[in-house]
Scaffold this motif. Structure first.
Motif, short mmCIF file in Angstrom:
data_model
loop_
_atom_site.label_atom_id
_atom_site.label_comp_id
_atom_site.label_asym_id
_atom_site.label_seq_id
_atom_site.Cartn_x
_atom_site.Cartn_y
_atom_site.Cartn_z
N ALA B 286 11.89 17.92 -1.85
CA ALA B 286 11.60 19.33 -1.65
C ALA B 286 10.61 19.50 -0.50
O ALA B 286 10.76 20.41 0.34
CB ALA B 286 11.05 19.95 -2.93
N VAL B 287 9.60 18.64 -0.46
CA VAL B 287 8.61 18.77 0.63
C VAL B 287 9.27 18.52 1.97
O VAL B 287 9.09 19.27 2.93
CB VAL B 287 7.45 17.78 0.38
N LEU B 288 10.07 17.43 2.03
CA LEU B 288 10.76 17.12 3.30
C LEU B 288 11.67 18.27 3.70
O LEU B 288 11.74 18.65 4.88
CB LEU B 288 11.56 15.83 3.15
N ALA B 289 12.37 18.84 2.70
CA ALA B 289 13.28 19.95 3.00
C ALA B 289 12.50 21.14 3.54
O ALA B 289 12.94 21.80 4.49
CB ALA B 289 14.06 20.33 1.74
N SER B 290 11.35 21.43 2.93
CA SER B 290 10.57 22.60 3.39
C SER B 290 10.11 22.39 4.83
O SER B 290 10.19 23.31 5.66
CB SER B 290 9.36 22.80 2.48
N CYS B 326 16.56 20.22 -4.91
CA CYS B 326 15.32 19.55 -5.28
C CYS B 326 14.43 20.38 -6.20
O CYS B 326 13.52 19.84 -6.83
CB CYS B 326 14.55 19.17 -4.02
N VAL B 327 14.66 21.68 -6.25
CA VAL B 327 13.85 22.47 -7.19
C VAL B 327 14.45 22.43 -8.59
O VAL B 327 13.92 23.03 -9.51
CB VAL B 327 13.70 23.94 -6.75
N ALA B 328 15.56 21.70 -8.74
CA ALA B 328 16.30 21.75 -10.01
C ALA B 328 15.45 21.31 -11.19
O ALA B 328 15.56 21.87 -12.29
CB ALA B 328 17.55 20.87 -9.91
N SER B 329 14.57 20.32 -10.96
CA SER B 329 13.83 19.79 -12.10
C SER B 329 12.87 20.82 -12.67
O SER B 329 12.45 20.71 -13.82
CB SER B 329 13.08 18.53 -11.68
N ASP B 330 12.50 21.83 -11.85
CA ASP B 330 11.53 22.81 -12.33
C ASP B 330 12.19 24.05 -12.93
O ASP B 330 11.51 24.97 -13.34
CB ASP B 330 10.62 23.21 -11.17
N ARG B 331 13.53 24.01 -12.89
CA ARG B 331 14.22 25.16 -13.47
C ARG B 331 14.61 24.84 -14.91
O ARG B 331 14.71 23.70 -15.32
CB ARG B 331 15.46 25.49 -12.64
N GLU B 332 14.83 25.90 -15.61
CA GLU B 332 15.28 25.71 -16.99
C GLU B 332 16.69 25.16 -16.98
O GLU B 332 17.48 25.47 -16.09
CB GLU B 332 15.30 27.08 -17.70
N LEU B 333 16.97 24.34 -17.93
CA LEU B 333 18.34 23.86 -18.05
C LEU B 333 19.17 24.97 -18.66
O LEU B 333 19.22 25.13 -19.87
CB LEU B 333 18.38 22.60 -18.92
N GLY B 334 19.79 25.72 -17.77
CA GLY B 334 20.49 26.92 -18.26
C GLY B 334 21.69 26.58 -19.08
O GLY B 334 21.93 27.13 -20.15
N SER B 335 22.49 25.67 -18.67
CA SER B 335 23.80 25.46 -19.31
C SER B 335 24.03 24.06 -19.91
O SER B 335 24.19 23.55 -19.66
CB SER B 335 24.88 25.63 -18.29
N GLY B 336 23.26 23.25 -20.18
CA GLY B 336 23.75 21.96 -20.70
C GLY B 336 24.21 21.00 -19.62
O GLY B 336 23.91 19.86 -19.68
N ASP B 337 24.92 21.53 -18.65
CA ASP B 337 25.44 20.64 -17.61
C ASP B 337 24.46 20.63 -16.45
O ASP B 337 24.26 21.64 -15.79
CB ASP B 337 26.81 21.17 -17.14
N PRO B 338 23.82 19.52 -16.23
CA PRO B 338 22.79 19.48 -15.18
C PRO B 338 23.37 19.74 -13.80
O PRO B 338 22.66 20.20 -12.91
CB PRO B 338 22.23 18.06 -15.27
N THR B 339 24.68 19.46 -13.64
CA THR B 339 25.26 19.66 -12.32
C THR B 339 25.17 21.14 -11.90
O THR B 339 25.10 21.46 -10.72
CB THR B 339 26.72 19.20 -12.31
N ALA B 340 25.16 22.01 -12.90
CA ALA B 340 25.10 23.43 -12.59
C ALA B 340 23.82 23.77 -11.85
O ALA B 340 23.77 24.73 -11.08
CB ALA B 340 25.20 24.25 -13.87
#
Lengths: 183, 640, 125
Positions: B286-290, B326-340
């Protein structure tokens, strides 16, 4: 020390001393004569050791023939009679020769002294008689004896062949003087 | 059926590459276009079939490879993610192949031959490799495609190998991406050693269920991230991408839109469940991307070359995708499927692929007309080539994220994801969000600037007073007034998804159901983008079409040279490496070779010394013989 | 009863003198004299050995009286003297040849084998 021992020692000293003079002398003819003395003394040594036939052969062949041959050779090569400093090799080689001579003599003497120590034996005079030597040579040593006669013949023929003539094409010609050769 | 479609999408471009090379120049064009068309049909069929039949997790492709104690199943998989990316890849490749038939038509001059058959075959190979990466169910198989892509990009960037700059750019692209690729290779090694498997689904499952050691996952994650950063041209391995503009323009479209840079983000999305267990790797990303996002956008603002401007915009846009993943880990797991959780990034990948391919192909047309890539040579496109200008404008609007064009939806999805992470209270979310919002303004600015210079500016060749002649297309000695149909057709084809990308959100796609667009961020983003574009476009009213002129000279030079990062790399990496190489060379030449060279003088000296012993004196030799005998005797007595 | 040490040391001394004579002399005839002395050193040792009973030093303990009827020591000495005669004959013939070819019998003048020779060439003409 017994009588034979004394005699032996005296003859040995004479042989060694005259041999030394023969190889160090500065007069060619004297060297040849010292060789005669040395070889004669050796014949005496053989006699003391009971090898009478060998002593006679030594006198006949060596003193009588070989040394005469040597003296003839000296004459034929116009050897100088007066002392010469050109008889010996250069200094460095002479030093190496001294080292080599002392080493060879030392090693042999050391080995023999270690082996014999103060061994004494009884002189077996009868085994050196002409009868026994003749029997031995013409029985057990017959074949080597005949081979030796062939060798001697070959050597004589070769000596004649070698010294008879110089092939013309091998003659170096003018370059002789460049080499510092004797005229 | 799904399996056949997936395999066909890989095999058809590969076969067309081979046939195009084997069957000679006359057939090269047909094979290239047919192969990419076949791949496109296969990919669309795959997408439809995956939608109806559901995903296929693994099916055999190249059998199994036995590596010591590890069996590697070289299998493929097909799901919506791979099918969607495959459709994008095939679409862009198809457009590029059609475009290239006109772009590289003819034999060229002896100084600059077009070498079309080799070019078309390499593009097909590139496509096949990307398809392989997209469909791989195993990291080793993915690595094969990954490396073939690296080779193909090297060949294509250096296609005009008669130019020294092209050769240098190709070598640079190859070396820089190689730095990252080493990371992927090492990651595969680490995973084989630590997890015993390289199957992507096994790895994802095992990591989620904590069957693999945390250290192994973190190491592998960071190493893979290095590969992603290299392939996707992110800071600090971004430097190859602007130089890669030396390649033919359609190649740039292919690299920037569909293959290569997309592969990195795709890999991150594919391995997201694994990455979710190691937030550290994601935070690094995420830092590199920013940094890449803002930095590249700033650099794009001051570029004087149209293609380099687009290249920096690619770095910036790919950073959006990477940031979204890269922000995925800080989001809620909305659907069970992490790919989402990767959906916003993938969405931007798809929309960016469409509009960036459109932009590059349009830029190729502009270059075709003008005969130069410098922005200073361009202008007045709106008056001379209206349809091309419209298409270019659509691409720029998509890039800037003006609703309702493609970029808007995907970019707002990314921002919403970042916003969600930021509201979860983590600094990673805030970093990406702030960088993203800042970049929206910058993107609007440079997109508007490009438009103002290329389309609105005056024709620089003709004087401003020539009022009547400006309506007519002028004859440029380097360029052409007419654009071939084969070059315009792909633009129309690509304009459709750019304009209508928003419709994708209406489809009941499982892949995209993690996408949410929050009205707040969406409206803010759209307004910011509009203001940026408006500011830049209004610049001609202020006297100059180029708003970069408004910047101080030193700042402009700083931005144009991308913060002199090349110089930094040169000082920190290139110089030490060259120094090391020189040291090694010196050691080799002066130390190792010295031994070899010493043989001759040693032999000579030994010979000189030994020949002194050859006196020719027979008694001298006898001395040696006797000395040797004495030595041997003494030695024998001492030793025995 | 006589000590055998004397003739043995004499043999060693003659060998050393002979070696010195061979190595240190420049005149070819004198070198041959050194060779004769070396041969005689061997002869002295052979005759000395023939004074031992059969079996040599190892046979001393068994018998002082038993003799080898072939008398190898003395017969060998006679053979060596014969060989020496042949050798000196041939050797002096060579010396004479050398003298006739070069006008000298100094061995330092015969250096064709070495590189120091002024007439040396890499390839024979």
């Amino acid at each position: 020390m017994s009588g034979p021992d004394l005699l032996l020692t005296a003859l040995a000293l004479l042989a060694a001393a005259s041999g030394l003079l023969a190889v160090t002398g500065s007069r060619v003819v004297h060297c040849a004569l010292w060789l005669v003395v040395s070889l004669g003394a050796l014949a005496g040594v053989y006699l003391v050791l009971g090898a009478e036939v060998v002593a006679l052969v030594q006198l006949l062949v060596y003193v009588g023939a070989v040394v005469v041959l040597v003296i003839f050779a000296l004459m034929l090569t116009r050897a100088p009679v007066e002392p010469s400093d050109r008889l010996d090799a250069p200094k460095g080689q002479k030093l190496a020769a001294v080292v080599a001579g002392i080493s060879v003599g030392g090693i042999l003497a050391g080995t023999l002294i270690y082996a014999l120590q103060d061994l004494t034996v009884k002189v077996q005079g009868e085994q050196g008689s002409a009868r026994n030597i003749g029997r031995a040579v013409f029985s057990g040593w017959l074949l080597p004896f005949e081979l030796l006669s062939v060798l001697l013949l070959a050597a004589l023929v070769a000596a004649i062949a070698v010294s008879r003539h110089l092939p013309a094409e091998k003659r170096p010609g003018q370059s002789l003087t460049e080499d510092g050769g004797v005229q | 059926m799904t399996e056949s479609a997936a395999i066909l999408s890989i095999v058809l471009p590969a076969a067309s590459a081979m046939l195009g090379l084997l069957m000679g120049r006359d057939w090269a064009r047909d094979w290239a276009v047919l192969g990419s068309l076949g791949a496109l049909v296969a990919a669309i069929a795959e997408l439809v079939l995956v939608g109806t039949d559901g995903p296929v997790t693994a099916f055999g492709f190249l059998g199994r490879a036995q590596l010591g104690g590890t069996t590697i199943d070289l299998a493929l998989r097909s799901d919506q993610l791979s099918a969607a990316v495959a459709v994008l890849v095939a679409l862009v490749a198809f457009c590029v192949q059609i475009y290239s038939t006109a772009y590289l038509a003819g034999e060229g001059t002896p100084d600059a031959p077009t070498r079309y058959p080799a070019y078309a075959a390499t593009v097909s190979l590139f496509t096949a490799a990307m398809m392989l990466v997209v469909h791989s169910a195993d990291l080793v198989l993915l690595l094969i495609g990954w490396e073939v892509m690296g080779l193909a990009s090297y060949l294509l960037v250096g296609h005009h190998s008669e130019r020294a700059s092209a050769r240098a750019a190709a070598a640079k692209a190859f070396l820089v991406t190689r730095v990252g690729d080493i990371g992927v290779v090492l990651a595969v090694v680490v995973l084989i050693a630590g997890a015993g498997t390289t199957s992507i689904s096994d790895l994802n499952r095992a990591a989620t269920e904590n069957e693999i050691g945390h250290g192994t996952v973190l190491t592998a994650g960071l190493l893979l991230l290095a590969g992603v950063v290299g392939k996707s041209a992110q800071f600090p391995l971004h430097i190859w991408l602007p130089d890669a503009m030396e390649g033919p323009t359609p190649v740039s479209a292919l690299i920037h839109a569909a293959t290569m840079v997309a592969a990195g983000v795709f890999l991150m999305a594919r391995l997201l469940p694994l990455y979710l267990t190691v937030p550290g790797a994601l935070q690094t990303g995420a830092v590199l991307a920013s940094i890449s996002m803002v930095g590249a956008a700033l650099a794009a603002l001051a570029q004087t070359d149209l293609k380099r401007l687009l290249a920096y915009s690619t770095i910036s846009q790919v950073a959006y995708m990477l940031g979204a993943v890269c922000v995925a880990s800080d989001r809620e797991l909305g659907s069970g499927d992490p790919t989402a959780l990767a959906a916003p990034g993938v969405l931007h990948l798809l929309s960016h692929g469409a509009f960036k391919a459109l932009l590059f192909l349009a830029a190729g047309c502009i270059v075709h007309i003008v005969g130069s890539t410098a922005l200073a040579d361009m202008g007045g496109l709106w008056r001379t080539h209206r349809s091309l200008a419209v298409l270019f404008g659509i691409g720029l609007l998509g890039l800037a994220g003006i609703p309702p064009f493609g970029g808007f939806w995907s970019k707002e999805a990314v921002l919403s994801a970042a916003d969600e992470a930021a509201h979860a209270g983590t600094w990673v979310g805030w970093t990406v969000l702030v960088a993203g919002v800042l970049t929206i303004v910058l993107t609007g600015l440079y997109a508007g600037r490009a438009w103002a210079i290329v389309a609105m500016g005056r024709d620089p060749v003709l004087p401003a007073v020539g009022d009547a002649e400006t309506e007519e297309p002028h004859e440029n000695p380097h360029g052409h007034s007419q654009v071939p149909v084969a070059m315009m057709l792909p633009l129309y084809l690509l304009a459709i998804p750019t304009v209508a990308f928003g419709l994708v959100l209406l489809t009941p796609f499982d892949l995209l159901h993690g996408v949410e667009i929050q009205p707040g961020t969406a409206i803010t983003g759209a307004l910011l983008a509009l203001s940026g574009v408006g500011w830049a476009v209004s610049a001609p009213r202020l006297g100059t079409p180029d708003i970069a002129v408004a910047l101080p000279v030193r700042a402009r030079a700083l931005l144009e040279n991308a913060f002199y990062f090349d110089a930094v790399i040169r000082a920190l990496v290139v110089r030490p490496v060259l120094g090391l190489a020189r040291t090694v060379q010196m050691l080799e030449r002066d130390v190792v070779d010295a031994y070899v060279r010493a043989v001759r003088p040693t032999t000579e000296i030994a010979g000189t010394v030994l020949r002194r012993t050859q006196t020719g004196l027979a008694t001298g030799y006898a001395v040696w013989v006797l000395v040797g005998a004495v030595v041997l005797t003494v030695a024998g007595m001492v030793l025995v | 009863m006589i000590h055998l040490l004397g003739p043995a040391v004499l043999a060693a001394a003659l060998a050393g003198i002979g070696v010195y004579g061979i190595l240190a002399r420049r005149n070819a005839v004198l070198v041959l004299i050194g060779a004769e002395l070396l041969l005689n050193a061997a002869n002295v040792l052979l005759v000395t050995a023939s004074a031992l009973p059969a079996g040599g030093l190892a046979g001393l303990e068994h018998s002082q009286t038993y003799h080898d009827p072939l008398i190898p020591g003395q017969v060998m000495t006679i053979f060596v003297i014969t060989v020496a005669a042949a050798e000196i004959g041939l050797g002096l013939a060579i010396v004479l040849l050398l003298f006739r070819a070069r006008g000298t019998v100094e061995l330092t003048a015969v250096r064709e084998l070495g590189e120091a020779s002024p007439r040396h060439t890499e390839t024979p003409s």
